[in-house]
Scaffold this active site. Sequence first.
Site, PDB file in Angstrom:
ATOM      1  N   ARG A 166       0.352  -1.491  -0.368  1.00  0.00           N
ATOM      2  CA  ARG A 166       0.385  -0.178   0.161  1.00  0.00           C
ATOM      3  C   ARG A 166       0.930   1.273   0.439  1.00  0.00           C
ATOM      4  O   ARG A 166       0.561   2.851  -0.603  1.00  0.00           O
ATOM      5  CB  ARG A 166      -0.686   0.167   1.574  1.00  0.00           C
ATOM      6  CG  ARG A 166      -1.999  -1.458   1.195  1.00  0.00           C
ATOM      7  CD  ARG A 166      -2.962  -0.912   2.813  1.00  0.00           C
ATOM      8  NE  ARG A 166      -4.027  -1.837   2.489  1.00  0.00           N
ATOM      9  CZ  ARG A 166      -3.721  -3.285   3.108  1.00  0.00           C
ATOM     10  NH1 ARG A 166      -3.171  -3.666   3.014  1.00  0.00           N
ATOM     11  NH2 ARG A 166      -4.990  -3.509   2.756  1.00  0.00           N
TER      12      ARG A 166
ATOM     13  N   LYS B  47      -3.595 -20.478   3.920  1.00  0.00           N
ATOM     14  CA  LYS B  47      -4.330 -21.203   4.857  1.00  0.00           C
ATOM     15  C   LYS B  47      -4.638 -19.503   5.565  1.00  0.00           C
ATOM     16  O   LYS B  47      -3.746 -19.170   6.490  1.00  0.00           O
ATOM     17  CB  LYS B  47      -4.285 -22.542   5.779  1.00  0.00           C
ATOM     18  CG  LYS B  47      -3.093 -22.318   6.701  1.00  0.00           C
ATOM     19  CD  LYS B  47      -3.232 -23.082   7.954  1.00  0.00           C
ATOM     20  CE  LYS B  47      -3.188 -22.996   9.044  1.00  0.00           C
ATOM     21  NZ  LYS B  47      -2.547 -21.542   9.706  1.00  0.00           N
TER      22      LYS B  47
ATOM     23  N   HIS C 264       1.609 -25.570   4.842  1.00  0.00           N
ATOM     24  CA  HIS C 264       3.233 -26.301   4.536  1.00  0.00           C
ATOM     25  C   HIS C 264       3.790 -27.333   5.393  1.00  0.00           C
ATOM     26  O   HIS C 264       4.903 -27.660   5.097  1.00  0.00           O
ATOM     27  CB  HIS C 264       4.242 -24.380   5.139  1.00  0.00           C
ATOM     28  CG  HIS C 264       4.155 -24.510   6.812  1.00  0.00           C
ATOM     29  ND1 HIS C 264       2.522 -24.858   7.437  1.00  0.00           N
ATOM     30  CD2 HIS C 264       5.174 -24.661   7.029  1.00  0.00           C
ATOM     31  CE1 HIS C 264       2.938 -24.155   8.854  1.00  0.00           C
ATOM     32  NE2 HIS C 264       4.710 -24.685   9.283  1.00  0.00           N
TER      33      HIS C 264
ATOM     34  N   LYS D 216       6.488 -30.573   4.351  1.00  0.00           N
ATOM     35  CA  LYS D 216       8.020 -30.962   4.986  1.00  0.00           C
ATOM     36  C   LYS D 216       8.207 -31.827   4.701  1.00  0.00           C
ATOM     37  O   LYS D 216       7.672 -32.859   4.431  1.00  0.00           O
ATOM     38  CB  LYS D 216       7.585 -30.753   6.329  1.00  0.00           C
ATOM     39  CG  LYS D 216       7.080 -29.267   7.134  1.00  0.00           C
ATOM     40  CD  LYS D 216       6.816 -29.159   8.626  1.00  0.00           C
ATOM     41  CE  LYS D 216       5.761 -28.249   9.386  1.00  0.00           C
ATOM     42  NZ  LYS D 216       7.129 -27.074   9.860  1.00  0.00           N
TER      43      LYS D 216
ATOM     44  N   GLU E 288       3.993 -27.235  20.510  1.00  0.00           N
ATOM     45  CA  GLU E 288       4.405 -25.875  20.452  1.00  0.00           C
ATOM     46  C   GLU E 288       4.652 -25.499  21.442  1.00  0.00           C
ATOM     47  O   GLU E 288       3.710 -25.063  22.196  1.00  0.00           O
ATOM     48  CB  GLU E 288       3.851 -25.014  18.869  1.00  0.00           C
ATOM     49  CG  GLU E 288       3.381 -24.983  18.192  1.00  0.00           C
ATOM     50  CD  GLU E 288       3.271 -24.149  17.114  1.00  0.00           C
ATOM     51  OE1 GLU E 288       3.545 -22.954  16.809  1.00  0.00           O
ATOM     52  OE2 GLU E 288       1.587 -23.936  16.578  1.00  0.00           O
TER      53      GLU E 288
ATOM     54  N   ASP F 246      -6.909 -23.313  12.907  1.00  0.00           N
ATOM     55  CA  ASP F 246      -5.365 -23.156  12.744  1.00  0.00           C
ATOM     56  C   ASP F 246      -4.173 -24.228  12.057  1.00  0.00           C
ATOM     57  O   ASP F 246      -3.560 -23.975  11.418  1.00  0.00           O
ATOM     58  CB  ASP F 246      -4.782 -21.909  14.062  1.00  0.00           C
ATOM     59  CG  ASP F 246      -3.148 -21.407  13.844  1.00  0.00           C
ATOM     60  OD1 ASP F 246      -3.125 -21.009  12.963  1.00  0.00           O
ATOM     61  OD2 ASP F 246      -2.509 -21.867  14.899  1.00  0.00           O
TER      62      ASP F 246
ATOM     63  N   HIS G 170      -3.311 -28.459   8.732  1.00  0.00           N
ATOM     64  CA  HIS G 170      -2.102 -29.466   9.023  1.00  0.00           C
ATOM     65  C   HIS G 170      -2.189 -30.401   9.424  1.00  0.00           C
ATOM     66  O   HIS G 170      -1.147 -31.492   9.233  1.00  0.00           O
ATOM     67  CB  HIS G 170      -0.612 -28.858  10.123  1.00  0.00           C
ATOM     68  CG  HIS G 170      -0.929 -27.360   9.385  1.00  0.00           C
ATOM     69  ND1 HIS G 170      -0.365 -26.701   8.115  1.00  0.00           N
ATOM     70  CD2 HIS G 170      -0.318 -25.662  10.223  1.00  0.00           C
ATOM     71  CE1 HIS G 170      -0.107 -25.442   8.177  1.00  0.00           C
ATOM     72  NE2 HIS G 170      -0.024 -24.827   9.230  1.00  0.00           N
TER      73      HIS G 170
ATOM     74  N   LYS H  61      -0.743 -25.146  21.802  1.00  0.00           N
ATOM     75  CA  LYS H  61       0.350 -23.570  21.789  1.00  0.00           C
ATOM     76  C   LYS H  61       0.860 -23.500  23.796  1.00  0.00           C
ATOM     77  O   LYS H  61      -0.039 -24.204  24.159  1.00  0.00           O
ATOM     78  CB  LYS H  61      -0.023 -22.017  21.242  1.00  0.00           C
ATOM     79  CG  LYS H  61      -0.386 -22.368  19.679  1.00  0.00           C
ATOM     80  CD  LYS H  61       0.338 -20.911  19.512  1.00  0.00           C
ATOM     81  CE  LYS H  61       0.412 -20.856  17.578  1.00  0.00           C
ATOM     82  NZ  LYS H  61       1.143 -21.550  17.544  1.00  0.00           N
TER      83      LYS H  61
ATOM     84  N   LYS I 208       9.105 -28.428  20.862  1.00  0.00           N
ATOM     85  CA  LYS I 208       8.202 -27.473  20.390  1.00  0.00           C
ATOM     86  C   LYS I 208       8.619 -29.087  18.932  1.00  0.00           C
ATOM     87  O   LYS I 208       9.946 -29.624  18.814  1.00  0.00           O
ATOM     88  CB  LYS I 208       8.756 -26.354  19.261  1.00  0.00           C
ATOM     89  CG  LYS I 208       9.064 -26.315  17.290  1.00  0.00           C
ATOM     90  CD  LYS I 208       7.924 -26.060  17.386  1.00  0.00           C
ATOM     91  CE  LYS I 208       7.921 -25.427  15.942  1.00  0.00           C
ATOM     92  NZ  LYS I 208       6.536 -25.424  15.336  1.00  0.00           N
TER      93      LYS I 208
HETATM   94  C1  BG6 Z   1       0.274 -22.657  11.418  1.00  0.00           C
HETATM   95  C2  BG6 Z   1       0.462 -21.753  11.725  1.00  0.00           C
HETATM   96  O1  BG6 Z   1       0.519 -22.599   9.889  1.00  0.00           O
HETATM   97  O2  BG6 Z   1       2.346 -23.143  11.616  1.00  0.00           O
HETATM   98  C3  BG6 Z   1       0.706 -21.733  13.616  1.00  0.00           C
HETATM   99  O3  BG6 Z   1      -1.028 -20.436  11.711  1.00  0.00           O
HETATM  100  C4  BG6 Z   1       2.070 -22.191  13.954  1.00  0.00           C
HETATM  101  O4  BG6 Z   1       0.406 -20.710  14.832  1.00  0.00           O
HETATM  102  C5  BG6 Z   1       2.658 -23.330  12.659  1.00  0.00           C
HETATM  103  O5  BG6 Z   1       2.618 -21.820  14.250  1.00  0.00           O
HETATM  104  C6  BG6 Z   1       3.757 -23.692  13.234  1.00  0.00           C
HETATM  105  O6  BG6 Z   1       4.435 -24.029  12.246  1.00  0.00           O
HETATM  106  P1  BG6 Z   1       5.313 -24.719  12.434  1.00  0.00           P
HETATM  107  O7  BG6 Z   1       6.605 -25.075  10.304  1.00  0.00           O
HETATM  108  O8  BG6 Z   1       6.527 -23.600  12.795  1.00  0.00           O
HETATM  109  O9  BG6 Z   1       5.577 -25.848  12.468  1.00  0.00           O
END
Ligand code: BG6
Length: 427
Positions: free
Chosen positions: A42, A126, A156, A160, A194, A213, A218, A303, A308
Site C-alpha cells: 500500500r 490458509k 506448509h 515438510k 508448540e 489454525d 496441517h 501452544k 516444539k
Molecule cells: C502455522 C500456524 O500455520 O503453523 C501457526 O498459523 C503455527 O500458529 C505454525 O505456529 C507452525 O508451523 P511450524 O512449521 O513452525 O511447525
Amino acid sequence: MTTKLLIYGITGDLSRRKLLPALKEIYATGEYDDMQIIGVSRRDVDVPALLQESLGDTSLADKVRVFSMDLANADDYVRLKEDINVQADEQLVVYMSVPPSATTQIVDLMGEAGINGPNVKLLFEKPFGMDLTSARDVLDRTARYYDEQQIYRIDHYLAKEMAQNIVAFRGRNALFARLWDSKNIQSIEIIASENIGIEGRAQFYEQTGALRDVVQGHLMQLLALVLMDIPEDFNWSELPKMRLAALQKLAPADPSKAIRAQYEGYQKEAGNPGSRTETYVSLELMSNDDNWQGVPMRLVTGKALKDKTTEIRIHLRKERESQSNQLTFHIQPNEGISMQLYVKKPGYGHEFETHDLSFSYPENTKLPDAYERVIVDAISGRKNLFTESGEVIRSWEILQPLLDAWSFDDEPIAQYQKSSDTSAVSS
Ligand code: BG6
C-alpha cells in the site's frame, strides 16, 4: 519459461520471516536467475532496508522491486497489469501473503482487470474459510475467475521433508507396507506441540483457535498421508486424489471425544478477558475404510506447551503386553523415524533392555525449507503438495460438528499451565 513472482504483502511478517529467506535460497541454486519479484504494498517501500532486515544483506536488491497501489481500487489493478506486462512465454505466480479477509477482494479485482490468463497461478495461504460455509464461499468466489488448475493452496506441513517421507517409507519398505492396516495397527496419534504462545498474533488467533489454525489443515493432511493408498508406480501427481479418498472415509468428529483448553495468561495476551478461544485441542477420529475399521486416530495440538515437536505415533497391536509397539515419524525437529526395540541385555542373565532402531538424516544434510519447496513446486506446476478444493471441504465437514458444539457451549474454557506436557493437558 520465465517467472514473474508477484507478492501481495511483501512487507508483512510471513514475507520477512519465510518468503524472502526462501527466495534467497532458491536464487542461490542458480536455476532461477531470470525470475523477477514484484512486491505489492500500500505504501512506498525501501527495498534494500526490507532485504537487509529480512535476510541480513541486500543480495536480492536487483531482483526485487515494489509496486505501490491501493488494494481496494480497481483502476490500480489495471495499472498493475500494465506494469507487470506478462508476455505469452512468461508465467505470473501470485503469492497472497495477506490476511484471508483481504484475498477475496484482491482475487475479484485481479480477475476483473484481466490478470487471470492461463499463465497465471495463484498461491494462497490458509485458512481456507473459517468453517464449512465460508470455505464453500471462498472457493466459489475464486472459481469465478480462476480454474482449480491455477490455484495452489499452501499447507506448509505437506511440504515438510518428513511428511513426504511418510509416503516413501510406507510404500518402499515391504516390512511396513504389509503392516499398514487395522489388523496390525491399533491406534494412531498425531501430536503437534508448540512451546511458543500466540506471539503477538492476538487478532488472528482470537478468530481462529487451535482447531482452525493447525488441525483443519496441517494435522488432517498428515493423517491423510498416513491413511491413504500409495499411488501405483509412485506417481506423486496422484497424491491429492489419494489424500481426498482417505479424508472421505473419515467420519465427522464426535464432540464428546474432543478436549479443548487454553493456556493461562492467554486472555491477557489476547486482550480479551473471558475469551473462549482454544489454544489446545485433542480429538479422536475414526475411519469407515475397511482397512482402518476400529482404529482410533487422535490428533493433538497446542501452544505454550513444553516442547516444539511434531510426531506421528503408530501403535502396533501387541501379542503380549510386554512387547514394544511404537513406530514414530519425527516430522520435526530431528527429522527421522524411530522404533523402540527390546533386546537381550548383554551378559549371563536373561534381562531385556530397549534401544532405538532409527533413521535420521546425517547431520549436515540440508533439508529444504517448506516455503522453498512450495515456491519451487508452484513455479514448476507440480501440484501434489498443495491442497485441492475437495480436501478443504471434506476437512471442514469432518470438523464442523466440533465448531457447532463449541459455539453453543458458554462454560468457561479449561486452563492449563504454560510449559505443560501434552498428556497433562488432556487428563
Ligand atoms: C502455522 C500456524 O500455520 O503453523 C501457526 O498459523 C503455527 O500458529 C505454525 O505456529 C507452525 O508451523 P511450524 O512449521 O513452525 O511447525
